[in-house]
Design an enzyme around this catalytic site. Sequence first.
Site, PDB file in Angstrom:
ATOM      1  N   ASP A  11       0.857  -1.184   0.000  1.00  0.00           N
ATOM      2  CA  ASP A  11       0.000   0.000   0.000  1.00  0.00           C
ATOM      3  C   ASP A  11       0.897   1.239   0.000  1.00  0.00           C
ATOM      4  O   ASP A  11       1.660   1.468   0.938  1.00  0.00           O
ATOM      5  CB  ASP A  11      -0.889  -0.034   1.266  1.00  0.00           C
ATOM      6  CG  ASP A  11      -1.900   1.092   1.304  1.00  0.00           C
ATOM      7  OD1 ASP A  11      -2.055   1.793   0.278  1.00  0.00           O
ATOM      8  OD2 ASP A  11      -2.525   1.265   2.360  1.00  0.00           O
ATOM      9  N   ASP A 105      -3.095   2.190  -5.879  1.00  0.00           N
ATOM     10  CA  ASP A 105      -1.894   2.212  -5.040  1.00  0.00           C
ATOM     11  C   ASP A 105      -1.817   1.046  -4.067  1.00  0.00           C
ATOM     12  O   ASP A 105      -1.076   1.094  -3.094  1.00  0.00           O
ATOM     13  CB  ASP A 105      -1.808   3.535  -4.275  1.00  0.00           C
ATOM     14  CG  ASP A 105      -2.756   3.579  -3.105  1.00  0.00           C
ATOM     15  OD1 ASP A 105      -3.934   3.217  -3.299  1.00  0.00           O
ATOM     16  OD2 ASP A 105      -2.321   3.947  -2.001  1.00  0.00           O
ATOM     17  N   GLU A 106      -2.575   0.001  -4.335  1.00  0.00           N
ATOM     18  CA  GLU A 106      -2.690  -1.064  -3.346  1.00  0.00           C
ATOM     19  C   GLU A 106      -2.873  -2.403  -4.057  1.00  0.00           C
ATOM     20  O   GLU A 106      -3.640  -2.485  -5.010  1.00  0.00           O
ATOM     21  CB  GLU A 106      -3.957  -0.773  -2.549  1.00  0.00           C
ATOM     22  CG  GLU A 106      -3.909  -1.059  -1.095  1.00  0.00           C
ATOM     23  CD  GLU A 106      -5.289  -0.865  -0.504  1.00  0.00           C
ATOM     24  OE1 GLU A 106      -5.813  -1.824   0.062  1.00  0.00           O
ATOM     25  OE2 GLU A 106      -5.835   0.241  -0.620  1.00  0.00           O
TER      26      GLU A 106
HETATM   27 MG   LIG Z   1      -2.366   3.928   0.113  1.00  0.00          MG
END
Ligand SMILES: [Mg+2]
Length: 392
Positions: A11, A105-106
């Site tokens: 993350d 983003d993960e």
């Molecule tokens: Mg994040």
Amino acid sequence: MTSPRWIIHLDMDAFYASVEVLDNPSLKGRPVIVGGLFSRGVVSTASYEARARGVHSALPIARAKKLCPEGVYLPVRMARYQEISSIVMSVFRRYTPLVEPLSLDEAFLDVTGSLKLFGSAPDIAAAIKKDVFSETGLTVSAGVATQKHLAKIASGHKKPDGLTIIEEGQEQDFLWPLPLSKIWGVGQVTQKTLESWGLKTIGDLASLPVEAVVKKLGSSGYKLWLLANCHDDRAVEPERVIKSIGHEDTYAVDIEDPESVNRELLALAVKVGRRLRAHELKGLTVTLKVRNNEFKTWTRSKTLSQPLDDHQEIYRLVRELFPKDKKGPWRLLGISVSNFPEIRTQPQRDLFTPHEQPSDLRLLNAMDTINERFGQSGLQPASLLDKPDLEE
Ligand SMILES: [Mg+2]
């Protein structure tokens, strides 16, 4: 004994805000807030400096400005975040083909099959963190565990730039002292219910007899109880199949007159249309959901012969579907489109047809591009411009 699966959850740290600092180093160390800068916009991402002042994602921008008047407020630059995201995801895919992105983003990675090639799961997580930093200049936090749920919690354990490993056999020791709010997917209402029983930690929930939890909370309670007891055998699914795309809004002030209802429906149709096109999906079924001020909910669907992604078509259909025999005022309206005839899990560029598009499609795409660049407030159909502030 079967050997465990090894899952890494990665993350990026304060992703949108970190990209803004990367592109403008003079912002380093300052409270940076990225979000919709229109009248009722909310915070998408706050830098850690802004978080220290109480600003967090989903907070209305107006509130953020009161908490942090010295903050640097920036619009969402989705195209730029996507660019960085594709670099980050390509780093992940270097270490395993089993990458399941959850957002830009993960992602979850199953690295069980990569151990011989790249070393232990913690070694792989450390190598990925190093690669991401050297190739983007940004930090990513990692959680390593034998289950998705635990890996997800672990990645958030020591942010930013964290690396948290839950060794095999240590799962309960790690999970049980944590507060109930840390269970992935526990809603606020459920959390309150559990707290009203006197429970504080995940361990408290785990020690209850399963029958008691199911009796009060049904199948969602059962799922939480399983997670609390470290029973999570969900696989990392590299291709997330999207089954429906929708948007719903709960209104702070119930809406009643037909004109306001129509305006809200159009706003929802625009959002859903935009998301469909972003995913290159067209659906056959349009569903309208309405809830009145007495919490009665109705859904109505219509299935078409031709799939659609155009907000005007969606808007026309949901107006038809609106239950005229039911009584408002309305507390919630929602629209979704489902039933995708050809499910594309990867965006595809059409290489074999000429680059001719009907003019309205070109216009829709242009609107999407502008909205991506300038945030949601960019371009909207004219009738939305005087949309009253109703969203929560
Ligand atoms: Mg994040």
